[in-house]
Scaffold this motif. Sequence first.
Motif, PDB file in Angstrom:
ATOM      1  N   ARG A  39      -3.734  38.146 -43.060  1.00 23.82           N
ATOM      2  CA  ARG A  39      -4.587  38.074 -44.496  1.00 23.82           C
ATOM      3  C   ARG A  39      -5.997  38.509 -44.213  1.00 23.82           C
ATOM      4  O   ARG A  39      -6.944  37.620 -44.058  1.00 23.82           O
ATOM      5  N   GLN A  69       0.558  36.567 -53.248  1.00 28.97           N
ATOM      6  CA  GLN A  69       0.755  35.581 -52.433  1.00 28.97           C
ATOM      7  C   GLN A  69      -0.380  35.781 -51.238  1.00 28.97           C
ATOM      8  O   GLN A  69      -0.729  34.709 -50.527  1.00 28.97           O
ATOM      9  N   ASP A 125       5.320  46.358 -40.887  1.00 26.84           N
ATOM     10  CA  ASP A 125       5.985  45.315 -40.414  1.00 26.84           C
ATOM     11  C   ASP A 125       6.313  45.734 -38.968  1.00 26.84           C
ATOM     12  O   ASP A 125       6.980  46.589 -38.652  1.00 26.84           O
ATOM     13  N   GLU A 183       7.588  32.478 -44.388  1.00 33.62           N
ATOM     14  CA  GLU A 183       6.414  33.389 -44.390  1.00 33.62           C
ATOM     15  C   GLU A 183       5.113  32.471 -43.984  1.00 33.62           C
ATOM     16  O   GLU A 183       4.837  31.899 -45.048  1.00 33.62           O
ATOM     17  N   GLY A 207       6.156  44.970 -47.228  1.00 34.66           N
ATOM     18  CA  GLY A 207       5.359  44.486 -48.456  1.00 34.66           C
ATOM     19  C   GLY A 207       6.144  44.905 -49.592  1.00 34.66           C
ATOM     20  O   GLY A 207       7.123  45.858 -49.512  1.00 34.66           O
ATOM     21  N   LYS A 244      -2.907  46.968 -42.387  1.00 40.71           N
ATOM     22  CA  LYS A 244      -2.403  45.465 -42.201  1.00 40.71           C
ATOM     23  C   LYS A 244      -1.076  45.528 -41.501  1.00 40.71           C
ATOM     24  O   LYS A 244      -0.132  46.088 -42.037  1.00 40.71           O
ATOM     25  N   ASN A 272       1.311  45.089 -52.759  1.00 41.15           N
ATOM     26  CA  ASN A 272       1.308  45.039 -51.496  1.00 41.15           C
ATOM     27  C   ASN A 272       2.081  45.926 -50.428  1.00 41.15           C
ATOM     28  O   ASN A 272       3.256  46.276 -50.824  1.00 41.15           O
ATOM     29  N   ASP A 279      13.705  41.884 -51.956  1.00 40.69           N
ATOM     30  CA  ASP A 279      12.972  42.834 -52.690  1.00 40.69           C
ATOM     31  C   ASP A 279      13.806  43.910 -53.210  1.00 40.69           C
ATOM     32  O   ASP A 279      13.698  44.602 -54.374  1.00 40.69           O
ATOM     33  N   ASN A 323       1.994  43.014 -40.365  1.00 40.17           N
ATOM     34  CA  ASN A 323       2.701  41.588 -40.381  1.00 40.17           C
ATOM     35  C   ASN A 323       3.582  41.542 -39.249  1.00 40.17           C
ATOM     36  O   ASN A 323       4.144  42.785 -38.912  1.00 40.17           O
TER      37      ASN A 323
HETATM   38  O1  LIG Z   1       2.579  38.592 -48.039  1.00 35.37           O
HETATM   39  P1  LIG Z   1       2.332  39.820 -47.406  1.00 35.37           P
HETATM   40  O2  LIG Z   1       1.644  39.796 -46.334  1.00 35.37           O
HETATM   41  O3  LIG Z   1       2.006  41.058 -48.498  1.00 35.37           O
HETATM   42  O4  LIG Z   1       3.864  40.320 -46.806  1.00 35.37           O
HETATM   43  C1  LIG Z   1       4.955  40.232 -47.444  1.00 35.37           C
HETATM   44  C2  LIG Z   1       6.120  40.394 -46.547  1.00 35.37           C
HETATM   45  O5  LIG Z   1       7.256  40.276 -47.416  1.00 35.37           O
HETATM   46  C3  LIG Z   1       7.935  41.365 -47.208  1.00 35.37           C
HETATM   47  O6  LIG Z   1       7.710  42.246 -48.287  1.00 35.37           O
HETATM   48  C4  LIG Z   1       9.464  41.162 -47.190  1.00 35.37           C
HETATM   49  O7  LIG Z   1       9.846  40.744 -48.433  1.00 35.37           O
HETATM   50  C5  LIG Z   1       7.957  41.791 -45.854  1.00 35.37           C
HETATM   51  O8  LIG Z   1       7.972  43.231 -45.632  1.00 35.37           O
HETATM   52  C6  LIG Z   1       6.089  41.655 -45.654  1.00 35.37           C
HETATM   53  O9  LIG Z   1       5.995  41.483 -44.210  1.00 35.37           O
END
Ligand SMILES: O=P(O)(O)OC[C@H]1O[C@](O)(CO)[C@@H](O)[C@@H]1O
Length: 466
Positions: free
Chosen positions: A199, A231, A24, A78, A103, A166, A20, A438, A168
């Motif tokens: 999504r 996820q 952001d 989230e 991501g 994409k 992913n 992360d 977020n």
């Molecule tokens: O679930 P997704 O849409 O892949 O996004 C994961 C989200 O978690 C992060 O990677 C942070 O952990 C964000 O940068 C991102 O927006």
Amino acid sequence: MNIEKFLKTIKETKLFTAYNTNVDAVKYLKDEDVQRLVDMFDHNEIIERMESYPRIIKDPLDFVARLVYSIKTGKPAEVPMKEDENLQRWFDSIKYDEERMGGQAGIVSNLMATLQINRIIVYTPLLSKKQAEMFVDYDNLLYPVVEDEKLVLKKVREAYKNDPTKINRIFEFKKGLKFILNGEKIVAKQSTRFIVASRPENLRIEIKDDVRKFLPDIGEMVDCAFLSGYQAIKEKYNDGKTAEYYFKKARDDIKLLIKRNKNIKVHLEFASIPNINIRKMVVDYILSSVDSVGMDETEIANVLHILGFEEMSEKILKNSFVEDVIEGAKILLEKFKNLEVVQIHTIYYILFVCREDNPLSNEELEECLEFATILASSRAKLGNIRNIEDLKEGLTVDHNKYGDLLKKIAKEHSNGYKVVLSPSRYVETPKSTVGLGDTISSGAFLYYVSLLNKKEKKNEREDGRD
Ligand SMILES: O=P(O)(O)OC[C@H]1O[C@](O)(CO)[C@@H](O)[C@@H]1O
Ligand SMILES: Nc1ncnc2c1ncn2[C@@H]1O[C@H](COP(=O)(O)OP(=O)(O)O)[C@@H](O)[C@H]1O
Ligand SMILES: [Mg+2]
């Protein structure tokens, strides 16, 4: 403490990461922003919606309700949003402060490229021009493509396709942020973030067939893999494909990756997964296929719940006792014989629980965690890690005051296992928090693999002398 020593340790290591990445769009919320948001609605309706705890954002009220909940409890969250043009437009009308790489795979790629490890191969199904430009401009950061039926590694910035981007939306708030809801003053308990995850129907968490054929070759080019993004898998797609289809494929991706290089260590980074069926499939298909897992306290509680340890799960969620988290991690090691490291991070500590026969010593395991805490404090303090000099900033942050106590408890609960804990270098007023998990997980994992490889090479040399 010597930053150069840390960087030298990881220098030779090669990493594959998927799936992913996204952009952001980050809004740093101030008191008046939240007040304005809640005043757009009837406060009683917000409270009612909070009680119903929406797991998908279907309208702006769902969003405000979940955001207020997150601020009030100080818990990161989230929540996926429904694909809906009006809702998109509503979110687009908010003025965001910055756009940055998002991501797990994207964040980890940029971090490791900046730390100048030997090579990163990143795969992400959607790679628009805008997304590609979110990657840092280093030659060690590569994207696999197939040309004339041959695998070619291109600089990721040059490998973009005609894909959608994409986005977020990230809402960051600081401890102490306050606003009034229905006459009640609400104050943020922690500095953290609320993510509205998009999504898109056309995003499939998979490695496309052309590149997939070459996964065994990619496996031979790296020492380890950091995988996340599951996820985002949906239960069902418009073309009839199901979650099961994608999870089976994802499990096979791991098998293909390790096909010709059995020494690869594979890490799963857990994430917040509101859909229980999808959460269960991550456990059934992926957790059972990897060597290492990283998660936060809520995530381990959720996994334990799925495995039938409801009481333990409730205890962790309610009390946040480190001894319960350690017991929980031991349960995972018992249930999943494939796992060799369970890594848990919370705002107070990062923890490794491994079996007694793990090849690394407690001191070496602690070094991995120490490195990870420095990465986290650097990013929390500066908002990002842009060059290796930034790590010196992280080093100026002391370990939090509960450190000695936490270490003592970890030691007391290590019977039969290697339980190693490093207290966080907690930044009181972080510039941003998104991606800290992360950062901490990938830092600890990469360091772990690097030390294992060094040990193996040393053993080989010694055997050669015999
Ligand atoms: O679930 P997704 O849409 O892949 O996004 C994961 C989200 O978690 C992060 O990677 C942070 O952990 C964000 O940068 C991102 O927006
Ligand atoms: N202010 C802070 N200072 C240092 N580390 C922090 C701070 N806030 C969060 N962290 C670290 O970041 C982790 C967040 O991880 P996680 O909950 O997985 O979220 P994400 O994956 O979205 O970053 C915490 O568990 C903690 O280890
Ligand atoms: Mg996380």
